[in-house]
Design a protein around this motif. Structure first.
Motif, PDB file in Angstrom:
ATOM      1  N   ALA A 195      42.205  33.996  26.747  1.00 18.01           N
ATOM      2  CA  ALA A 195      41.827  34.712  27.967  1.00 18.01           C
ATOM      3  C   ALA A 195      41.455  36.168  27.646  1.00 18.01           C
ATOM      4  O   ALA A 195      40.424  36.672  28.107  1.00 18.01           O
ATOM      5  CB  ALA A 195      42.977  34.667  28.970  1.00 18.01           C
ATOM      6  N   VAL A 255      37.312  34.089  34.052  1.00 19.14           N
ATOM      7  CA  VAL A 255      37.863  33.069  33.154  1.00 19.14           C
ATOM      8  C   VAL A 255      38.369  31.909  33.997  1.00 19.14           C
ATOM      9  O   VAL A 255      39.208  32.095  34.879  1.00 19.14           O
ATOM     10  CB  VAL A 255      39.022  33.654  32.300  1.00 19.14           C
ATOM     11  N   THR A 258      40.383  35.264  37.509  1.00 25.35           N
ATOM     12  CA  THR A 258      40.607  33.919  36.970  1.00 25.35           C
ATOM     13  C   THR A 258      40.339  32.922  38.100  1.00 25.35           C
ATOM     14  O   THR A 258      40.627  33.198  39.265  1.00 25.35           O
ATOM     15  CB  THR A 258      42.056  33.725  36.486  1.00 25.35           C
ATOM     16  N   LYS A 271      38.769  40.420  43.242  1.00 27.01           N
ATOM     17  CA  LYS A 271      40.004  40.521  42.440  1.00 27.01           C
ATOM     18  C   LYS A 271      40.679  41.864  42.723  1.00 27.01           C
ATOM     19  O   LYS A 271      41.889  41.927  42.941  1.00 27.01           O
ATOM     20  CB  LYS A 271      39.679  40.403  40.948  1.00 27.01           C
ATOM     21  N   ILE A 311      40.543  28.642  34.309  1.00 32.34           N
ATOM     22  CA  ILE A 311      41.745  28.119  33.629  1.00 32.34           C
ATOM     23  C   ILE A 311      42.002  26.707  34.151  1.00 32.34           C
ATOM     24  O   ILE A 311      42.280  26.524  35.344  1.00 32.34           O
ATOM     25  CB  ILE A 311      42.973  29.009  33.917  1.00 32.34           C
ATOM     26  N   THR A 361      46.608  35.706  34.754  1.00 32.10           N
ATOM     27  CA  THR A 361      45.846  36.362  35.838  1.00 32.10           C
ATOM     28  C   THR A 361      46.274  37.825  35.998  1.00 32.10           C
ATOM     29  O   THR A 361      45.440  38.710  36.169  1.00 32.10           O
ATOM     30  CB  THR A 361      46.057  35.583  37.158  1.00 32.10           C
ATOM     31  N   GLY A 417      41.214  28.977  38.947  1.00 30.39           N
ATOM     32  CA  GLY A 417      42.073  27.894  38.462  1.00 30.39           C
ATOM     33  C   GLY A 417      41.663  26.531  38.969  1.00 30.39           C
ATOM     34  O   GLY A 417      41.133  26.387  40.073  1.00 30.39           O
ATOM     35  N   ALA A 425      49.532  30.449  34.127  1.00 35.46           N
ATOM     36  CA  ALA A 425      48.226  30.873  34.665  1.00 35.46           C
ATOM     37  C   ALA A 425      48.374  32.153  35.487  1.00 35.46           C
ATOM     38  O   ALA A 425      47.520  33.041  35.439  1.00 35.46           O
ATOM     39  CB  ALA A 425      47.628  29.756  35.514  1.00 35.46           C
ATOM     40  N   CYS A 481      46.219  32.070  40.516  1.00 35.63           N
ATOM     41  CA  CYS A 481      44.892  32.475  40.017  1.00 35.63           C
ATOM     42  C   CYS A 481      44.148  33.241  41.119  1.00 35.63           C
ATOM     43  O   CYS A 481      44.471  33.135  42.296  1.00 35.63           O
ATOM     44  CB  CYS A 481      44.085  31.244  39.593  1.00 35.63           C
ATOM     45  N   GLN A 490      37.731  37.975  27.940  1.00 39.61           N
ATOM     46  CA  GLN A 490      37.539  39.194  28.741  1.00 39.61           C
ATOM     47  C   GLN A 490      36.947  40.318  27.879  1.00 39.61           C
ATOM     48  O   GLN A 490      35.986  40.982  28.269  1.00 39.61           O
ATOM     49  CB  GLN A 490      38.870  39.646  29.330  1.00 39.61           C
TER      50      GLN A 490
END
Ligand code: KIV
Length: 281
Positions: A184, A195, A216, A32, A197, A209, A218, A205, A225, A188
């Motif tokens: 969400a 997470v 996230t 991420k 979604i 994110t 998705g 979404a 995501c 967290q």
């Protein structure tokens, strides 16, 4: 050869290399942070787990979707803890690289904090999976926090929550912006490492994110995501009919299998199978 008390340096290096290759919660957070996408697919059996792992998928989800995909039930509601343990253990023991996450089936997340931790710990101990996924957000934040405190990495699952399909009035796109954001953030803050979604408009979404520090994942939630998940049997086209708008069919295994099975039946009927080469002297 190293004695019993001495660590064999070659073995240590081998183990370190193997564990470095293993995807963990840290790998997902690094992805991420580096704006690199995360891939996730489902598996309930050894062969599929090997396919996914050897192809390099980051995370394998032993999803309670097995109730629908593997057992042919109309929902995931009937799936039991013992069934999750059975499938989780098979998948975890086949995998070398991917992170294996196992679903907490209905209604474990709603049974109170102590029970949720007790059952999640039992599932992790008996399967060898490295994390659990639990449907829920703000209303389950205490349970998520307790799981995380107990050392159980937890992925939250918000948006369409199939275990609540009856309460949600069917498998439908979830559009309540305030509720989804609240779920969400609460997940967290409770310590969820990611997470998931499900079935949420793409723009919503994406904005969730952007608001989250944690990744996230998705499904039916658009390209914004941090990662994507699909049910493997759906994306490989195992079923007679195609599934949802959000599923891309990467193969049509149904028609490949159908052709192969028809050829086999016709070879058996005509006496073409087995040949001499396929028989013992
Ligand atoms: O159970 C499952 O397979 C899931 C999907 C989101 C992939 O939860």
């Amino acid at each position: 050869m190293a004695s019993k008390d001495q660590a064999d340096p070659q073995q240590v290096v081998k183990q370190e290399t193997a564990s470095q290759r293993r995807v963990t919660v840290r790998t997902l957070q690094q992805r991420k942070d580096a704006k690199e996408k995360i891939s996730m697919l489902t598996a309930y059996d050894c062969m599929t787990a090997i396919w996914l792992d050897r192809a390099g998928v980051d995370c394998i989800l032993v999803g309670d979707s097995l109730g629908m995909v593997f057992q042919g039930k109309p929902t995931t509601v009937s799936v039991t803890v013992n069934q999750m343990i059975y499938h989780g253990r098979i998948v975890a023991s086949a995998v070398q690289h991917s992170m294996v996450i196992v679903d907490l089936p209905f209604p474990i997340g709603q049974l109170g904090i102590r029970n949720t931790v007790r059952v999640a710990a039992k599932i992790l101990k008996r399967t060898g999976c490295s994390a659990v996924k639990m449907e829920g957000g703000a209303a389950q934040a205490d349970s998520i926090a307790a799981l995380v405190d107990a050392g159980i990495p937890t992925m939250a699952h918000i948006g369409l929550r199939p275990q609540s399909v009856h309460a949600m009035g069917g498998f439908r796109v979830q559009r309540d912006r305030e509720q989804l954001l609240q779920d969400a953030i609460a997940a967290q803050e409770a310590g969820a490492f990611a997470v998931l979604i499900e079935c949420v408009p793409a723009k919503l979404a994406s904005s969730i994110t952007r608001d989250l520090r944690v990744p996230t994942i998705g499904i039916g939630a658009g390209k914004g995501c941090d990662g994507q998940v699909l049910v493997t049997q759906d994306m490989l086209g195992f079923g007679e009919k195609s599934i949802g708008k959000f599923v891309r069919g990467y193969a049509n295994m149904y028609s490949i299998a159908n052709d192969a099975i028809k050829s086999y039946c016709s070879d058996v009927v005509s006496g073409k199978f087995p040949s001499d080469a396929e028989s013992f002297e």
